[in-house]
Design an enzyme around this catalytic site. Structure first.
Site, mmCIF file in Angstrom:
data_model
loop_
_atom_site.group_PDB
_atom_site.id
_atom_site.type_symbol
_atom_site.label_atom_id
_atom_site.label_comp_id
_atom_site.label_asym_id
_atom_site.label_seq_id
_atom_site.Cartn_x
_atom_site.Cartn_y
_atom_site.Cartn_z
ATOM 1 N N TYR A 124 0.538 -0.983 0.004
ATOM 2 C CA TYR A 124 0.103 0.059 0.058
ATOM 3 C C TYR A 124 1.212 0.966 0.021
ATOM 4 O O TYR A 124 0.742 2.725 -0.874
ATOM 5 C CB TYR A 124 -0.620 -0.531 1.233
ATOM 6 C CG TYR A 124 -1.980 1.720 1.472
ATOM 7 C CD1 TYR A 124 -3.659 0.943 0.412
ATOM 8 C CD2 TYR A 124 -1.527 1.858 1.789
ATOM 9 C CE1 TYR A 124 -3.655 2.033 0.743
ATOM 10 C CE2 TYR A 124 -2.052 3.708 2.737
ATOM 11 C CZ TYR A 124 -3.723 3.426 1.445
ATOM 12 O OH TYR A 124 -3.853 4.006 1.725
ATOM 13 N N LYS A 152 5.029 -8.892 20.650
ATOM 14 C CA LYS A 152 3.920 -8.082 20.489
ATOM 15 C C LYS A 152 2.799 -8.866 19.449
ATOM 16 O O LYS A 152 2.917 -8.863 18.367
ATOM 17 C CB LYS A 152 4.199 -7.204 19.860
ATOM 18 C CG LYS A 152 3.444 -5.902 19.821
ATOM 19 C CD LYS A 152 4.407 -4.099 19.462
ATOM 20 C CE LYS A 152 3.012 -3.032 19.394
ATOM 21 N NZ LYS A 152 2.286 -3.094 17.632
HETATM 22 S S1 IVH Z 1 1.618 -3.327 25.475
HETATM 23 C C1 IVH Z 1 1.682 -1.044 29.037
HETATM 24 N N1 IVH Z 1 1.825 -6.084 25.314
HETATM 25 O O1 IVH Z 1 0.385 -3.366 20.053
HETATM 26 C C2 IVH Z 1 0.516 -1.178 28.148
HETATM 27 N N2 IVH Z 1 0.975 -3.792 23.890
HETATM 28 O O2 IVH Z 1 1.749 -0.818 18.666
HETATM 29 C C3 IVH Z 1 0.978 -0.785 26.744
HETATM 30 N N3 IVH Z 1 0.492 -5.222 22.242
HETATM 31 O O3 IVH Z 1 -2.035 -1.052 20.614
HETATM 32 C C4 IVH Z 1 0.342 -2.409 26.154
HETATM 33 N N4 IVH Z 1 0.996 -6.901 21.991
HETATM 34 O O4 IVH Z 1 -2.670 -3.426 22.212
HETATM 35 C C5 IVH Z 1 1.244 -4.540 24.681
HETATM 36 N N5 IVH Z 1 2.662 -8.055 24.325
HETATM 37 C C6 IVH Z 1 1.589 -6.700 24.522
HETATM 38 C C7 IVH Z 1 0.479 -6.027 23.172
HETATM 39 C C8 IVH Z 1 0.665 -5.026 22.647
HETATM 40 C C9 IVH Z 1 0.053 -6.701 21.112
HETATM 41 C C10 IVH Z 1 -0.924 -4.068 21.112
HETATM 42 C C11 IVH Z 1 -0.886 -2.177 22.043
HETATM 43 C C12 IVH Z 1 -1.418 -1.564 21.224
HETATM 44 C C13 IVH Z 1 -0.150 -1.841 19.758
HETATM 45 C C14 IVH Z 1 1.099 -0.687 19.962
#
Ligand code: IVH
Length: 405
Positions: free
Chosen positions: A53, A120
């Site tokens: 994209y 993540k």
């Molecule tokens: S921690 C301190 N842990 O990634 C709390 N986020 O680009 C903040 N995400 O929208 C988030 N896996 O929702 C955390 N193991 C993980 C995660 C995670 C996916 C998401 C999160 C956020 C995005 C950030």
């Protein structure tokens, strides 16, 4: 009449009217970029990867810089009836790091002793509220301040407990990632192909799109899962993230698996979890490092966009170069003809690929491919082979235009 024509022509010259071929190419680009926007924003069924994209967008921007009278790409409107609801407090994002040095600097600067390291997940962030143990509201992250109500879809999917196990706090708010495991994604695409539909590009957008469906039986069938990683609000708050995860599990949630390590061991934990990502049954796009002690985490505060006590280590997938050998027209069961590109085999993130769907005639034309072209390929959403575009300035003149079916 004649005067108007002359003024028109003069106007064109001063604003560098695009030659017919450029105008045509631009038209194809506009069509598929609009379709991509429409799919992404309104149907959550992405038709191409972010990389592809971005490549097409920058191609259009370059054309527009040369020929400013080319039309703008029309913006898509919001789907009707998608009113956003305010979050109880902002749902922040994560600061991104693309090198180990940044991870080391983060650990040092934070001064914390222990860290929680987790994959993540690349899905859709949701925030779930429970009152006296009962799920009362599920919102998407949206812009971080307000999100869409997906309570019914979450309940239909069965990915979160509707009622919590015992020991439940009176009020509770959690945050996690709704995702579609690769196996479910593959099953859904098999089903779509049988029905003559285009396979979907990424499990991420498909998970997001699935929560927008009105068909609750279909939502359930899609096998969405929720991995929780954060207790946002609770009248029982543990002292560390490690205890927080245990508490969330006791309440009945599936939580993100991870490790708790001392500061000197953060980097090796990040590397270990990054290696495990390749064999994870779901899509991930990095590793998250968080200060384990929740009072230290809170004391570090946040910027407008992310908490200071957390960092996302991201890894770039680099597109590979190869040569386009042939484009074959395949007839789906629906009768529709789909162009499929065959190229010299190339290894992309661990797998050898040699063919990719080009979806439809417009997509093929927008990419402006010719047989013999050097092309850039990747795997959208980490799995589906995809052509991003032609490598610039590599044409010899021997390339052969692609015939229509
Ligand atoms: S921690 C301190 N842990 O990634 C709390 N986020 O680009 C903040 N995400 O929208 C988030 N896996 O929702 C955390 N193991 C993980 C995660 C995670 C996916 C998401 C999160 C956020 C995005 C950030």
């Amino acid at each position: 009449m004649r005067i108007a024509l002359w003024i028109g022509l003069a106007g064109c010259f001063t604003c560098f009217a695009a030659p017919v071929e450029v105008e045509r190419q631009a038209e194809y680009l506009r069509i598929i970029l609009q379709q991509a926007d429409e799919a992404y924003f309104n149907k959550y069924d992405s038709i191409m990867s972010d990389v592809a994209y971005d490549a097409l967008q920058s191609r259009y921007a370059a054309m527009k810089a040369a020929y400013p009278d080319l039309l703008d790409i029309a913006a898509v409107g919001s789907p009707v009836g998608d009113d956003k609801l305010l979050h109880s407090k902002p749902v922040l994002s994560l600061k991104k790091a693309y090198s180990d040095d940044e991870v080391v600097a983060f650990v040092k600067k934070s001064g914390a002793e222990r860290f929680r390291v987790e994959p993540k997940l690349d899905g859709l962030t949701v925030v779930l509220s429970y009152q006296n143990g009962v799920l009362t509201r599920a919102l998407t992250r949206g812009d971080g301040d307000a999100g869409s109500d997906v309570t019914a879809a979450i309940l239909a999917s069965g990915c979160a407990p509707a009622v919590l196990n015992n020991g439940k706090p009176a009020t509770l708010e959690i945050r996690g990632e709704v995702y579609m495991p690769f196996a479910q994604f593959a099953a859904l695409n098999e089903r779509r192909v049988r029905e003559g539909l285009d396979p979907l590009k990424s499990p991420r957008n498909t998970a997001a799109g699935s929560l927008r469906l009105d068909d609750f039986a279909e939502i359930e069938r899609r096998g969405l899962e929720l991995a929780v990683f954060e207790l946002r609000e609770s009248d029982l708050m543990p002292a560390t993230r490690t205890d927080m995860m245990l508490f969330l599990e006791e309440l009945g949630f599936s939580v993100v698996a991870g490790e708790t390590v001392d500061a000197p061991n953060v980097l090796s934990a990040v590397e270990r979890i990054n290696r495990q990502r390749a064999s994870a049954p779901f899509l991930t796009d990095g590793v998250v490092i968080k200060v384990d002690d929740l009072s230290v985490f809170a004391a570090q505060g946040s910027t407008a966009r992310y908490p200071r006590g957390a960092l996302a280590r991201k890894y770039k997938t680099i597109p590979e170069e190869t040569t386009l050998l042939n484009v074959e027209w395949q007839r789906a069961e629906s009768g529709r003809l789909t162009p499929v590109a065959h190229f010299e085999p190339v290894r992309v993130s661990g797998a050898i690929i040699q063919r990719a769907t080009l979806h439809n005639l417009n997509h093929l034309r927008a990419l402006d491919l010719r047989i013999g072209d050097r092309i850039l390929v990747t795997r959208a959403g980490g799995s589906v082979p995809e052509i991003i575009g032609v490598v610039p300035n590599q044409r010899t003149g021997d390339e052969i235009p692609i015939a229509s079916p």
